[in-house]
Design a protein around this motif. Structure first.
Motif, PDB file in Angstrom:
ATOM      1  N   ASN A 175       0.827  -1.202   0.000  1.00 25.92           N
ATOM      2  CA  ASN A 175       0.000   0.000   0.000  1.00 25.92           C
ATOM      3  C   ASN A 175       0.869   1.262   0.000  1.00 25.92           C
ATOM      4  OD1 ASN A 175      -2.347   1.682   0.347  1.00 25.92           O
ATOM      5  ND2 ASN A 175      -1.791   1.842   2.501  1.00 25.92           N
ATOM      6  N   LEU A 176       1.887   1.268   0.868  1.00 35.00           N
ATOM      7  CA  LEU A 176       2.764   2.439   0.924  1.00 35.00           C
ATOM      8  C   LEU A 176       3.534   2.625  -0.380  1.00 35.00           C
ATOM      9  CD1 LEU A 176       4.251   2.071   4.535  1.00 35.00           C
ATOM     10  CD2 LEU A 176       2.354   3.518   3.782  1.00 35.00           C
ATOM     11  N   PHE A 177       4.049   1.519  -0.924  1.00 40.21           N
ATOM     12  CA  PHE A 177       4.845   1.613  -2.150  1.00 40.21           C
ATOM     13  C   PHE A 177       4.012   2.087  -3.337  1.00 40.21           C
ATOM     14  CE2 PHE A 177       6.222  -0.473  -6.098  1.00 40.21           C
ATOM     15  CZ  PHE A 177       7.460   0.127  -6.259  1.00 40.21           C
ATOM     16  N   LEU A 178       2.826   1.448  -3.518  1.00 39.74           N
ATOM     17  CA  LEU A 178       2.001   1.819  -4.670  1.00 39.74           C
ATOM     18  C   LEU A 178       1.444   3.230  -4.513  1.00 39.74           C
ATOM     19  CD1 LEU A 178       0.057  -1.493  -5.369  1.00 39.74           C
ATOM     20  CD2 LEU A 178       2.038  -0.570  -6.562  1.00 39.74           C
ATOM     21  N   THR A 179       1.105   3.607  -3.282  1.00 40.56           N
ATOM     22  CA  THR A 179       0.620   4.973  -3.066  1.00 40.56           C
ATOM     23  C   THR A 179       1.693   5.982  -3.468  1.00 40.56           C
ATOM     24  OG1 THR A 179      -0.825   4.259  -1.274  1.00 40.56           O
ATOM     25  CG2 THR A 179      -0.247   6.583  -1.348  1.00 40.56           C
ATOM     26  N   GLU A 180       2.909   5.697  -3.042  1.00 37.53           N
ATOM     27  CA  GLU A 180       4.017   6.589  -3.409  1.00 37.53           C
ATOM     28  C   GLU A 180       4.194   6.639  -4.922  1.00 37.53           C
ATOM     29  OE1 GLU A 180       7.461   9.020  -2.773  1.00 37.53           O
ATOM     30  OE2 GLU A 180       5.938   8.332  -1.346  1.00 37.53           O
ATOM     31  N   ARG A 181       4.179   5.474  -5.557  1.00 35.39           N
ATOM     32  CA  ARG A 181       4.418   5.406  -6.999  1.00 35.39           C
ATOM     33  C   ARG A 181       3.307   6.101  -7.785  1.00 35.39           C
ATOM     34  NH1 ARG A 181       7.340   2.482 -10.588  1.00 35.39           N
ATOM     35  NH2 ARG A 181       6.367   1.990 -12.582  1.00 35.39           N
TER      36      ARG A 181
END
Length: 627
Positions: free
Chosen positions: A60-66
């Motif tokens: 969730n954190l990675f995709l949100t950032e991306r």
């Protein structure tokens, strides 16, 4: 040997019994009486669930950032496109007043006050240039020509664009707020006839069409002038306000309402701004036109939808994996029955295999005893052969030199030159001392370590080795080039052993030059970070560099050498902390280089307890130092 065999024989039986016990215990542990999940299985499920939650959270954190970065990049591209279109429209309209101010039809109408065809003339232009409207004002400010005929006769003497135009000789730009709240953007330029003011041409720029285009997307876009007032906006109620005032409007317009409806503060990025308490992404860029700025507000809705879609697939995958885990756990109960049935048969087979291995290992122990005895006898014979060959090889050169000196002394006595003959006998005495030292030093070839080392000048070692080889070199008329530095090159070592190495290298170079028409040997001593002695020849070169330093490797004819010279030399140099290398010259011949660490007086005093040493720099040396 027999005692070790008897005690080692029971070991295989003990190890095999332990393996059998471990396998039996493993089967018992794998088949508990309780069919329910053991505490270990429950712990594995808990760990799996925790890991799944951690993976989902990290994803969730990675995709949100991306996706936030992607959304920001796209918003920046759109904003750059909006600003480019806006500037293009303004630049295109800025040229029109200059062109129309030079139009002969308009100039003639202003000079003759005949405005019959001016409106039609302007209407023909407005379709070509794409302007919102065109106005022609006489010098009093009265509208005498217009694309909108309803404004003909209107007096714009107090209009800002008229006042600025008659005061300037260039094209002027003006933005004026209308009664409806919208802004009108006009370019104006004075028209001079015969050097006097005749009128003003006004071009209205249609920038409202961009507000309509921008309002059709999810972004809210505003354009702010140099005073901080919003002059263009997709939200009509924001015009003529500052950005801070516009964001406080409680009645959210349509575009912003769509932007914030699904937006919450879930994002990992700190929100750029808030609308009605909800976070949106704000981007701002400066336009190269009168200090204008463009700002856009982008919703996070698309980011959340993409992230949620991927997380749904990920959670579904973990659910399927957990289901498979439960299925495999249940299958264990089914396989236990067959496992118990095969256990007794496997144990019987294992006992038979252990008995066979015990018998094989007993035979291996007996064969090992015979092999050890044979190997010990072979090792003794090999060492004896190597020592005898080494002694023969190392003493061959001094004996040959002694024979030459004795023959020379005999001739000198016959010619009644006793003084020179005594000098030859002195050299023979030195060679006898050297042979005694060589026999002592050859003992260290098969063991690590050496006798007490002392500082040695490599220049003196080279001179001593060349002196020993002088008779043989003179017989073949070999040209010797000796390059020695003016300062001493001091290393820590044994002079006799170092001269051994140099004599071996010179002898090999001497033998390699047999096929050369003009035999030549170069000997170079150099200092620096380390001491080096290089021996070059112009012979036939080295055939096999890989096996060159192996014992008993030689390319000489039988009787000329046994192949131990370079092996012994390499061992001596390595024992002194250096290295002996060889390579072929591009122009033909071989190069041998002996590299040794320089003498460190402080380190030597620490190692030897500060004992007295001979100083090689004074040019004196004890001929019996090796003893």
């Amino acid at each position: 040997m027999s005692n070790r065999s008897e005690t080692a024989t029971p070991a295989p039986q003990s190890a095999a019994s332990q393996n059998a016990a471990r396998q039996t215990s493993a089967r018992q542990a794998a088949a508990p009486d309780n069919p329910k999940l053991t505490w270990l299985g429950r712990l594995a499920i808990v760990v799996f669930i925790v890991a799944a939650v951690a993976v989902v959270w990290t994803t969730n954190l990675f995709l949100t950032e991306r996706y936030t970065i992607l959304t920001r990049n796209r918003a920046e591209v759109r904003q750059a496109l909006y600003a480019g279109n806006l500037l293009s429209e303004l630049q295109r309209a800025s040229i029109v007043p200059l062109l129309l101010s030079r139009d002969p039809v308009l100039a003639s109408a202003l000079s003759t006050s005949d405005y019959t065809n001016t409106s039609a003339h302007l209407i023909a232009y407005v379709e070509e240039i794409g302007a919102a409207s065109l106005l022609l004002l006489d010098k009093t400010g009265r509208v005498v020509g217009a694309t909108d005929r309803s404004v003909l006769g209107r007096n714009d003497r107090q209009a800002p664009y008229f006042v600025d135009a008659i005061r300037s000789n260039d094209t002027t730009f003006k933005s004026t707020q209308l009664e409806s709240g919208a802004y009108a953007f006009t370019y104006a330029r004075r028209i001079d006839v015969a050097g006097a003011l005749a009128g003003v041409i006004v071009v209205a720029v249609d920038l409202a069409k961009f507000e309509t285009q921008w309002a059709g997307i999810s972004d809210a876009v505003i354009v702010v002038n140099s005073e901080g007032t919003i002059i263009l906006s997709t939200e009509p109620r924001w015009r003529s306000r500052t950005e801070a005032e516009a964001l406080q409007v409680r009645d959210a317009p349509t575009a912003i309402e769509r932007a914030i409806r699904a937006t919450t503060d879930w994002t990992t990025h700190e929100p750029e701004t808030y609308l009605r308490g909800e976070a949106v992404m704000r981007l701002e860029s400066r336009m190269p036109f009168r200090g204008w700025r463009m700002a856009s507000f982008t919703a996070y809705t698309s980011i959340r939808e993409r992230v949620n879609g991927f997380l749904a697939l990920e959670i579904m995958g973990f659910a399927i994996m957990l289901s498979l885990l439960f299925y495999l756990t249940s299958r264990r109960a089914v396989s236990r029955a067959g496992l118990f049935q095969r256990e007794s048969a496997e144990l019987r087979q294992l006992n038979t295999q252990l008995q066979r291995e015990i018998a094989e290992r007993k035979r291996a122990e007996e064969n090992l005893q015979v092999a050890e005895q044979t190997l010990a006898q072979s090792s003794k014979l090999a060492v004896l052969g190597e020592m005898s060959a080494a002694v023969s090889h190392e003493l061959n050169q001094p004996l040959a030199a002694m024979k030459t000196y004795l023959a020379g002394a005999k001739l000198l006595i016959q010619r009644k030159r006793p003084d020179e003959a005594l000098a030859s006998f002195g050299r023979v005495d030195d060679l006898i001392d050297r042979m005694s030292a060589i026999t002592k030093q050859l003992k260290s070839y098969a063991r690590k370590g050496s006798d007490r080392l002392e500082p040695i000048d490599l220049r003196e070692c080279v001179n001593g080795a060349l002196s020993m080889m002088e008779p043989q070199l003179r017989q073949r008329a070999v040209q010797i080039t000796r390059t020695l530095p003016p300062e001493a090159v001091v290393v820590s070592g044994d002079r006799v052993r170092l001269e051994q190495v140099l004599v071996n290298l010179l002898r090999n170079a001497f033998d390699a030059c047999k096929t050369a028409t003009d035999p030549q040997i170069d000997v170079t001593v150099a200092g620096g970070e380390q001491a080096t002695v290089t021996v070059r020849d112009n012979g036939s070169g080295i055939v096999d560099l890989e096996t060159l330093f192996e014992p008993f490797y030689t390319t000489k004819a039988p009787g000329d050498g046994v192949g131990l010279g370079l092996a012994i030399s390499s061992g001596i140099v390595t024992e002194l902390g250096g290295r002996l290398t060889a390579q072929n010259r591009p122009t033909g011949g071989a190069v041998f280089e002996m590299a040794l660490p320089l003498y460190n007086e402080e380190a030597e005093e620490t190692d030897e307890g500060g004992g007295a040493r001979d100083d090689p720099r004074d040019g004196r040396r004890d001929p019996h130092a090796a003893e």
